[in-house]
Design a protein around this motif. Sequence first.
Motif, mmCIF file in Angstrom:
data_model
loop_
_atom_site.group_PDB
_atom_site.id
_atom_site.type_symbol
_atom_site.label_atom_id
_atom_site.label_comp_id
_atom_site.label_asym_id
_atom_site.label_seq_id
_atom_site.Cartn_x
_atom_site.Cartn_y
_atom_site.Cartn_z
ATOM 1 N N MET A 113 0.833 -1.199 0.000
ATOM 2 C CA MET A 113 0.000 0.000 0.000
ATOM 3 C C MET A 113 0.874 1.258 0.000
ATOM 4 O O MET A 113 1.761 1.412 0.836
ATOM 5 C CB MET A 113 -0.919 0.015 1.234
ATOM 6 C CG MET A 113 -1.906 -1.139 1.274
ATOM 7 S SD MET A 113 -2.904 -1.079 2.783
ATOM 8 C CE MET A 113 -3.776 0.438 2.549
ATOM 9 N N LYS A 114 0.638 2.149 -0.966
ATOM 10 C CA LYS A 114 1.450 3.362 -1.065
ATOM 11 C C LYS A 114 0.903 4.502 -0.204
ATOM 12 O O LYS A 114 1.658 5.365 0.219
ATOM 13 C CB LYS A 114 1.514 3.805 -2.530
ATOM 14 C CG LYS A 114 2.265 2.826 -3.414
ATOM 15 C CD LYS A 114 2.378 3.369 -4.820
ATOM 16 C CE LYS A 114 3.173 2.413 -5.715
ATOM 17 N NZ LYS A 114 3.286 2.935 -7.096
ATOM 18 N N LEU A 115 -0.408 4.533 0.007
ATOM 19 C CA LEU A 115 -1.037 5.548 0.858
ATOM 20 C C LEU A 115 -0.685 6.970 0.402
ATOM 21 O O LEU A 115 -0.332 7.830 1.197
ATOM 22 C CB LEU A 115 -0.621 5.352 2.324
ATOM 23 C CG LEU A 115 -0.899 3.982 2.944
ATOM 24 C CD1 LEU A 115 -0.364 3.942 4.368
ATOM 25 C CD2 LEU A 115 -2.391 3.694 2.945
ATOM 26 N N THR A 116 -0.787 7.213 -0.900
ATOM 27 C CA THR A 116 -0.426 8.526 -1.453
ATOM 28 C C THR A 116 -1.639 9.415 -1.709
ATOM 29 O O THR A 116 -1.481 10.576 -2.085
ATOM 30 C CB THR A 116 0.342 8.345 -2.780
ATOM 31 O OG1 THR A 116 -0.455 7.571 -3.691
ATOM 32 C CG2 THR A 116 1.677 7.641 -2.523
ATOM 33 N N SER A 117 -2.846 8.888 -1.532
ATOM 34 C CA SER A 117 -4.046 9.676 -1.794
ATOM 35 C C SER A 117 -4.202 10.786 -0.748
ATOM 36 O O SER A 117 -3.955 10.572 0.438
ATOM 37 C CB SER A 117 -5.281 8.775 -1.749
ATOM 38 O OG SER A 117 -6.465 9.536 -1.691
ATOM 39 N N PRO A 118 -4.613 11.985 -1.177
ATOM 40 C CA PRO A 118 -4.862 13.066 -0.209
ATOM 41 C C PRO A 118 -5.888 12.680 0.850
ATOM 42 O O PRO A 118 -5.768 13.082 2.013
ATOM 43 C CB PRO A 118 -5.360 14.218 -1.086
ATOM 44 C CG PRO A 118 -4.784 13.945 -2.439
ATOM 45 C CD PRO A 118 -4.758 12.449 -2.564
ATOM 46 N N ASP A 119 -6.912 11.919 0.455
ATOM 47 C CA ASP A 119 -7.918 11.495 1.430
ATOM 48 C C ASP A 119 -7.301 10.595 2.495
ATOM 49 O O ASP A 119 -7.666 10.670 3.680
ATOM 50 C CB ASP A 119 -9.058 10.751 0.724
ATOM 51 C CG ASP A 119 -9.899 11.686 -0.133
ATOM 52 O OD1 ASP A 119 -9.881 12.901 0.152
ATOM 53 O OD2 ASP A 119 -10.569 11.201 -1.060
ATOM 54 N N ILE A 120 -6.352 9.731 2.073
ATOM 55 C CA ILE A 120 -5.667 8.865 3.035
ATOM 56 C C ILE A 120 -4.843 9.713 4.003
ATOM 57 O O ILE A 120 -4.834 9.470 5.221
ATOM 58 C CB ILE A 120 -4.762 7.856 2.306
ATOM 59 C CG1 ILE A 120 -5.601 6.886 1.463
ATOM 60 C CG2 ILE A 120 -3.895 7.094 3.290
ATOM 61 C CD1 ILE A 120 -6.456 5.956 2.280
#
Length: 464
Positions: free
Chosen positions: A1-8
């Motif tokens: 999982m990169k977790l690069t989304s702004p929501d994340i």
Amino acid sequence: MKLTSPDIHKDISCAISTEIINAIIRDIGDSLFAILVDESCDMSSKEQMAIVLRYVDKGRVIERFVGIVHVTDTKSSSLKLAVDDFFSRHGLSISRLRGQGYDGASNMRALVVVAKKHSEIAGLFTMVSNVVNVVGASAKRRDMLREKHADAIFEALNNNELLSGQGLNQEIISHITFLKSNSYYSTLLNFKHIEILGITNDLSQALQKKDQDIVNAMDLVKICKGRLQSMRDNGWDSLLDQVSFFCGKYHIEIPKMDDIFSSGGRPKRKAQPITNLHHYRVDLFVDVIDIQLRELNDRFNEKNTELLLCMACLSPSNSFSAFDKAKLMRLAQFYPRDFSKHDLKLLEDQLENYIWDVSSNNEFTELKGISDLAQKMVETNKDKIYPLVYLLLTLALILSVATASVERVFSAMNIVKNRLRNRMGDLWMNDSLVAYIEKDIFNSIDDEVVMQRFQNMKTRRGQL
């Protein structure tokens, strides 16, 4: 999982913020606390209300930032609704609330704001702000100012007005160039306001400390009132001499005090003509000092002063020389929820035993303030021997004279939400500020706890 989304990123910040606030609420527990609130505009010109909780843990005063809330206006009803909503969301009981601090009007920024209530002082600050903006916008103008500043220092050194040597010529001379290009009127305003701020500076600095020394703070309030009153009654002639000398030195025209005053604008209808002396002395000099004195009297009125003076009797300085049982009993009467009639009788006996005990105990001889006293009582278990006396200490420590901690929150807000991040949402800014300001609690929280909180916020395709 990169977790690069702004929501994340926002969800992770929210999880961190939630765990930090939960840790603060657990730390407060059933303890008494005070709330400090202030408002300021963020980079998007949105009104934000910061909330800080102040409580005592093992004799130590602790102030924790717990959130910032967007409010549509600064009416008392709107602020009350925001505070009530915060209390209900976090399970805080208003019955444990023992102090409230608003506006931060005790620090230097607020003293300047008070002075700006006078229209002509406000005009002075606008003029100074314009000069700063004009000079700061151009590298050439800054270089010209530096050259003139250097020339002024060189001339002062040649005339023996400044001492040479490292750190000895760092005087405030840069305003000379500004004053030379302005009028006697501006010069008078500058000299007078600088002198007033000099009188109130020590008080402002004392009230910005987290662990305020109430005894010294009340002494400084008395000193400030006395010096301002003395300046009002006897300070005009010396101020006039200083300004006249300065204006003569830098070739600024000095008006004759017996001439009729002219504002330079359109005269008002049926306005009674006044002399320059009346305008400068009464309408300007006396009026601005009266504004400052009224502000100090409003902030430290008779009841507030009595409360603070009673608190000062807890001071351990000079072998508990300030101890006064009658005033401490009066202090307890300010808190009927915490001291019943039966408790007051017990407190009277406890105070007698307490003062005999601590004044003859070598461990209590070098203490400086009531915070040191409270910590020493916890260390020696005397908080359990004299629980009602320790409760008085706790109530005294909870009560905050100023809201400087909340002002520091707004400094951090301007770092987190700056010109390049001016579209940051309120929730994300709040979560980021909680983690940024309460770093020590953040570092103490286990990563697994944050990850679990993040995972439980919503259904996710992957597991951390």
